[in-house]
Motif scaffolding. Structure first.
Motif, PDB file in Angstrom:
ATOM      1  N   ASN A   1      -3.323 -14.644  -1.414  1.00 12.47           N
ATOM      2  CA  ASN A   1      -3.863 -14.012  -0.212  1.00 12.47           C
ATOM      3  C   ASN A   1      -2.825 -13.817   0.876  1.00 12.47           C
ATOM      4  O   ASN A   1      -3.108 -13.176   1.891  1.00 12.47           O
ATOM      5  CB  ASN A   1      -5.014 -14.859   0.359  1.00 12.47           C
ATOM      6  N   ASN A   2      -1.602 -14.346   0.673  1.00 11.47           N
ATOM      7  CA  ASN A   2      -0.581 -14.220   1.715  1.00 11.47           C
ATOM      8  C   ASN A   2       0.802 -14.157   1.074  1.00 11.47           C
ATOM      9  O   ASN A   2       1.668 -14.971   1.345  1.00 11.47           O
ATOM     10  CB  ASN A   2      -0.673 -15.400   2.689  1.00 11.47           C
ATOM     11  N   LYS A   3       1.004 -13.165   0.207  1.00 13.68           N
ATOM     12  CA  LYS A   3       2.293 -13.013  -0.467  1.00 13.68           C
ATOM     13  C   LYS A   3       3.351 -12.576   0.547  1.00 13.68           C
ATOM     14  O   LYS A   3       3.116 -11.648   1.335  1.00 13.68           O
ATOM     15  CB  LYS A   3       2.189 -11.974  -1.581  1.00 13.68           C
ATOM     16  N   ASP A   4       4.502 -13.216   0.509  1.00 12.01           N
ATOM     17  CA  ASP A   4       5.565 -12.793   1.415  1.00 12.01           C
ATOM     18  C   ASP A   4       6.413 -11.694   0.770  1.00 12.01           C
ATOM     19  O   ASP A   4       6.226 -11.337  -0.403  1.00 12.01           O
ATOM     20  CB  ASP A   4       6.419 -13.982   1.874  1.00 12.01           C
ATOM     21  N   GLU A   5       7.369 -11.158   1.522  1.00 13.56           N
ATOM     22  CA  GLU A   5       8.150 -10.037   1.014  1.00 13.56           C
ATOM     23  C   GLU A   5       9.012 -10.423  -0.173  1.00 13.56           C
ATOM     24  O   GLU A   5       9.220  -9.610  -1.086  1.00 13.56           O
ATOM     25  CB  GLU A   5       9.001  -9.439   2.135  1.00 13.56           C
ATOM     26  N   ASN A   6       9.512 -11.652  -0.186  1.00 15.57           N
ATOM     27  CA  ASN A   6      10.320 -12.076  -1.330  1.00 15.57           C
ATOM     28  C   ASN A   6       9.488 -12.105  -2.612  1.00 15.57           C
ATOM     29  O   ASN A   6       9.953 -11.678  -3.679  1.00 15.57           O
ATOM     30  CB  ASN A   6      10.935 -13.450  -1.081  1.00 15.57           C
TER      31      ASN A   6
ATOM     32  N   VAL B   1       5.907  -6.378 -12.853  1.00 16.05           N
ATOM     33  CA  VAL B   1       4.730  -7.078 -13.367  1.00 16.05           C
ATOM     34  C   VAL B   1       3.615  -6.079 -13.638  1.00 16.05           C
ATOM     35  O   VAL B   1       3.631  -4.944 -13.139  1.00 16.05           O
ATOM     36  CB  VAL B   1       4.239  -8.172 -12.386  1.00 16.05           C
ATOM     37  N   ARG B   2       2.656  -6.498 -14.423  1.00 12.51           N
ATOM     38  CA  ARG B   2       1.569  -5.605 -14.846  1.00 12.51           C
ATOM     39  C   ARG B   2       0.845  -5.010 -13.649  1.00 12.51           C
ATOM     40  O   ARG B   2       0.615  -3.811 -13.579  1.00 12.51           O
ATOM     41  CB  ARG B   2       0.604  -6.384 -15.740  1.00 12.51           C
ATOM     42  N   HIS B   3       0.441  -5.838 -12.727  1.00 14.01           N
ATOM     43  CA  HIS B   3      -0.077  -5.350 -11.454  1.00 14.01           C
ATOM     44  C   HIS B   3      -0.088  -6.484 -10.435  1.00 14.01           C
ATOM     45  O   HIS B   3      -0.003  -7.661 -10.798  1.00 14.01           O
ATOM     46  CB  HIS B   3      -1.476  -4.723 -11.579  1.00 14.01           C
ATOM     47  N   ILE B   4      -0.188  -6.094  -9.174  1.00  7.17           N
ATOM     48  CA  ILE B   4      -0.317  -7.020  -8.062  1.00  7.17           C
ATOM     49  C   ILE B   4      -1.722  -6.873  -7.510  1.00  7.17           C
ATOM     50  O   ILE B   4      -2.196  -5.754  -7.298  1.00  7.17           O
ATOM     51  CB  ILE B   4       0.720  -6.709  -6.960  1.00  7.17           C
ATOM     52  N   VAL B   5      -2.401  -7.989  -7.302  1.00  6.10           N
ATOM     53  CA  VAL B   5      -3.742  -7.958  -6.718  1.00  6.10           C
ATOM     54  C   VAL B   5      -3.572  -8.028  -5.204  1.00  6.10           C
ATOM     55  O   VAL B   5      -3.254  -9.083  -4.647  1.00  6.10           O
ATOM     56  CB  VAL B   5      -4.613  -9.112  -7.239  1.00  6.10           C
ATOM     57  N   VAL B   6      -3.754  -6.904  -4.543  1.00  5.96           N
ATOM     58  CA  VAL B   6      -3.523  -6.787  -3.104  1.00  5.96           C
ATOM     59  C   VAL B   6      -4.733  -7.322  -2.356  1.00  5.96           C
ATOM     60  O   VAL B   6      -5.878  -6.980  -2.666  1.00  5.96           O
ATOM     61  CB  VAL B   6      -3.236  -5.327  -2.712  1.00  5.96           C
ATOM     62  N   ASP B   7      -4.454  -8.132  -1.331  1.00  5.89           N
ATOM     63  CA  ASP B   7      -5.511  -8.917  -0.692  1.00  5.89           C
ATOM     64  C   ASP B   7      -5.772  -8.539   0.755  1.00  5.89           C
ATOM     65  O   ASP B   7      -6.762  -8.988   1.338  1.00  5.89           O
ATOM     66  CB  ASP B   7      -5.128 -10.401  -0.766  1.00  5.89           C
ATOM     67  N   SER B   8      -4.892  -7.728   1.373  1.00  6.36           N
ATOM     68  CA  SER B   8      -5.058  -7.448   2.803  1.00  6.36           C
ATOM     69  C   SER B   8      -4.261  -6.215   3.204  1.00  6.36           C
ATOM     70  O   SER B   8      -3.360  -5.767   2.483  1.00  6.36           O
ATOM     71  CB  SER B   8      -4.585  -8.639   3.643  1.00  6.36           C
ATOM     72  N   PHE B   9      -4.568  -5.680   4.379  1.00  7.59           N
ATOM     73  CA  PHE B   9      -3.786  -4.564   4.917  1.00  7.59           C
ATOM     74  C   PHE B   9      -2.373  -5.006   5.274  1.00  7.59           C
ATOM     75  O   PHE B   9      -1.427  -4.221   5.171  1.00  7.59           O
ATOM     76  CB  PHE B   9      -4.502  -3.975   6.137  1.00  7.59           C
ATOM     77  N   ASP B  10      -2.218  -6.256   5.717  1.00  3.50           N
ATOM     78  CA  ASP B  10      -0.869  -6.746   6.016  1.00  3.50           C
ATOM     79  C   ASP B  10      -0.003  -6.729   4.761  1.00  3.50           C
ATOM     80  O   ASP B  10       1.193  -6.436   4.821  1.00  3.50           O
ATOM     81  CB  ASP B  10      -0.937  -8.165   6.591  1.00  3.50           C
TER      82      ASP B  10
ATOM     83  N   GLU C   1       4.681  -1.351   1.533  1.00  6.43           N
ATOM     84  CA  GLU C   1       5.196  -0.050   1.991  1.00  6.43           C
ATOM     85  C   GLU C   1       6.566  -0.187   2.630  1.00  6.43           C
ATOM     86  O   GLU C   1       7.427   0.691   2.454  1.00  6.43           O
ATOM     87  CB  GLU C   1       4.181   0.595   2.930  1.00  6.43           C
ATOM     88  N   ARG C   2       6.819  -1.263   3.353  1.00  8.36           N
ATOM     89  CA  ARG C   2       8.160  -1.479   3.919  1.00  8.36           C
ATOM     90  C   ARG C   2       9.187  -1.645   2.811  1.00  8.36           C
ATOM     91  O   ARG C   2      10.295  -1.094   2.882  1.00  8.36           O
ATOM     92  CB  ARG C   2       8.168  -2.711   4.831  1.00  8.36           C
ATOM     93  N   LEU C   3       8.850  -2.419   1.792  1.00  5.76           N
ATOM     94  CA  LEU C   3       9.782  -2.617   0.686  1.00  5.76           C
ATOM     95  C   LEU C   3      10.052  -1.302  -0.034  1.00  5.76           C
ATOM     96  O   LEU C   3      11.195  -1.000  -0.399  1.00  5.76           O
ATOM     97  CB  LEU C   3       9.205  -3.645  -0.295  1.00  5.76           C
ATOM     98  N   HIS C   4       9.021  -0.522  -0.241  1.00  3.69           N
ATOM     99  CA  HIS C   4       9.207   0.762  -0.934  1.00  3.69           C
ATOM    100  C   HIS C   4      10.037   1.726  -0.096  1.00  3.69           C
ATOM    101  O   HIS C   4      10.877   2.467  -0.637  1.00  3.69           O
ATOM    102  CB  HIS C   4       7.841   1.362  -1.247  1.00  3.69           C
ATOM    103  N   ALA C   5       9.810   1.699   1.217  1.00  4.97           N
ATOM    104  CA  ALA C   5      10.547   2.601   2.110  1.00  4.97           C
ATOM    105  C   ALA C   5      12.037   2.311   2.123  1.00  4.97           C
ATOM    106  O   ALA C   5      12.848   3.199   2.422  1.00  4.97           O
ATOM    107  CB  ALA C   5       9.980   2.515   3.529  1.00  4.97           C
TER     108      ALA C   5
ATOM    109  N   ASP D   1     -13.774   0.009   1.332  1.00  2.00           N
ATOM    110  CA  ASP D   1     -13.656   1.469   1.236  1.00  2.00           C
ATOM    111  C   ASP D   1     -12.383   1.960   1.905  1.00  2.00           C
ATOM    112  O   ASP D   1     -11.669   2.815   1.369  1.00  2.00           O
ATOM    113  CB  ASP D   1     -14.873   2.144   1.878  1.00  2.00           C
ATOM    114  N   ALA D   2     -12.099   1.427   3.090  1.00  2.00           N
ATOM    115  CA  ALA D   2     -10.888   1.821   3.808  1.00  2.00           C
ATOM    116  C   ALA D   2      -9.637   1.431   3.022  1.00  2.00           C
ATOM    117  O   ALA D   2      -8.644   2.179   3.005  1.00  2.00           O
ATOM    118  CB  ALA D   2     -10.876   1.175   5.194  1.00  2.00           C
ATOM    119  N   ALA D   3      -9.672   0.268   2.364  1.00  2.00           N
ATOM    120  CA  ALA D   3      -8.529  -0.183   1.568  1.00  2.00           C
ATOM    121  C   ALA D   3      -8.283   0.751   0.388  1.00  2.00           C
ATOM    122  O   ALA D   3      -7.133   1.074   0.058  1.00  2.00           O
ATOM    123  CB  ALA D   3      -8.762  -1.611   1.086  1.00  2.00           C
TER     124      ALA D   3
END
Length: 449
Positions: free
Chosen positions: A112-117, A127-136, A142-146, A190-192
């Motif tokens: 629920n609180n994965k850091d950037e590292n 990895v197969r997929h990341i289970v995203v838990d929040s807008f943060d 998105e910062r890492l991808h940018a 829905d927004a996510a």
């Protein structure tokens, strides 16, 4: 209860013989003699069979072992060998899985609180997929991808479906009031979905939910599956994961659904809610709990007339935190005589400086229990070693796998040197730590009383 320990609480290869109970064709008393106590003992054949049952029920690409229940390189490798994906919940768990040789595309990352590292490592490894838990967390991806050096992340979105299940409030995770996931009730989920679908940093493949843990009624898991399946069908994703949560019997008289029954109920519920695809799950406890047990040695028996009897062993809340954390209940027996009746009532406690260091509050034990006996608590394969600590500077136990008459240490017992390894304050001049001593003793400083 005064009867003998029930076979349904013991590992699958358990047998009673002249030396008492054996697992993997080795007597538990012999394992305690060879490897010391406290000791976690896992029946490797039991582990493998449970993995195979889960894969058979759900399919090779639809079942991930929830490694938080118990993880070491040997366990990660075993689950992978038996066809399971691996579910990890931190960068540390991810590293163990990769070190075990599990391909990154067979690993999913939770938290629920994965850091950037942690996110950078997971995306870099693919990895197969990341289970995203929040807008943060979306912000971090998105910062890492940018930054330009990472591919888009494959993601599932974790939702809180408003359905909570589980044996204790602390392990009910799917309700509206939860630290996990995007809420369905308030429209946040829905927004996510809209944001993830529109982001060049994420490839949205699925929806994930988990309603709770130690669930003994598959209908509760099915209710959670139905709630999230309706949303997944509405969102138009191609994957649905309904988490884990299947419980196990910890005490006589309890029973748990089979993997096949769990699969049937959650699939039927998902189809009834409009989902026509596969359903993925993430069992942990139901894979490893019954396969493992803890061996202790009795050190003190204290009888308080008219009050109770205390039986103290050489471990406690540092190797089994669940009774203190969740009021979890267990049973105990003497491996030297597993068929003995257990009419003695006693509070089984550990050696920590806490009154709450209770393993079993009202344990049923044989009348001939004595100091130096090896005592076993079954069904400790999940969240025992995984939650172990060094409270009071106790050493975390060793872990052994047993199979076909062979025992191998998969996690060595900690040493007193391990306790000091991270301590940056070196010993003052004149302080001597004798070698070959069972406990640390510092010599008196020169010139002090």
């Amino acid at each position: 209860m005064s009867s003998a320990i029930e076979a349904e609480l013991l590992p699958l290869t358990s047998e009673d013989g002249p030396a008492g109970l054996s697992v993997g064709a080795i007597a538990l008393t012999e394992l305690a003699r060879r490897f010391g106590t406290p000791l976690f003992v896992y029946d490797e054949e039991h582990l493998r069979q449970r993995c195979r049952e889960a894969v058979s029920a759900f399919g090779r690409d639809n079942v991930a072992y929830a490694s938080k229940a118990f993880l070491c390189t040997a366990m990660a490798r075993l689950a992978h060998e038996e066809g399971m994906l691996l579910d990890v919940a931190s960068g540390g768990e991810l590293r163990v899985a990769l070190r075990a040789g599990v391909p990154a595309d067979r690993i999913v990352l939770h938290g629920n609180n994965k850091d950037e590292n942690e996110l950078r490592t997971a995306v870099s490894a693919r990895v197969r997929h990341i289970v995203v838990d929040s807008f943060d967390e979306m912000d971090r991806i998105e910062r890492l991808h940018a930054a330009g050096d990472l591919p888009p992340a494959q993601v599932q979105l974790r939702v809180a479906p408003g359905v909570a299940a589980g044996a204790h409030e602390s392990i009910r995770t799917g309700g509206n009031d939860s630290k996990f996931g995007f809420g369905l009730a308030d429209g946040v989920a829905d927004a996510a979905v809209r944001r993830a679908a529109a982001s060049s940093a994420m490839n949205l493949e699925g929806i994930h939910a988990h309603v709770g843990s130690q669930v003994l009624d598959a209908r509760e898991l099915a209710a959670g599956a139905a709630a999230v399946a309706r949303f997944a069908a509405h969102a138009g994703v191609c994957r649905l994961t309904v988490g884990g949560g299947l419980g196990v019997a910890y005490e006589a008289g309890q029973s748990a659904p089979t993997f096949a029954e769990w699969a049937r109920q959650v699939r039927d519920a998902a189809r009834g809610a409009g989902w026509n695809g596969e359903v993925a799950v993430e069992p942990g406890r139901s894979i490893v709990a019954r396969a493992g047990m803890t061996l202790y040695r009795v050190g003190t028996i204290k009888r308080i007339e008219g009050v109770r009897t205390y039986v103290s062993v050489d471990g406690g809340m540092s190797d089994n935190l669940r009774p203190a954390l969740y009021a979890s209940r267990y049973e105990a027996f003497l491996p030297r005589s597993p068929r003995s009746s257990r009419p003695l009532r006693a509070r089984l406690v550990g050696k920590h400086c806490e009154s709450g260091d209770v393993i079993i509050d009202n344990a049923a034990l044989p009348l001939d229990l004595r100091v130096s006996d090896v005592l076993a608590t079954p069904v400790t394969g999940a969240y025992g070693y995984a939650m172990a600590s060094n409270y009071n500077k106790l050493l975390r136990p060793a872990v052994v796998f047993v199979r076909n008459g062979e025992a191998r240490i998969v996690v060595r017992r900690e040493t007193e040197e391990d306790l000091l390894r991270l301590d940056m304050d070196s010993a003052p001049d004149g302080v001597v730590i004798p070698s070959g001593v069972g406990r640390l003793v510092a010599a008196r400083h020169p010139g002090t009383a």
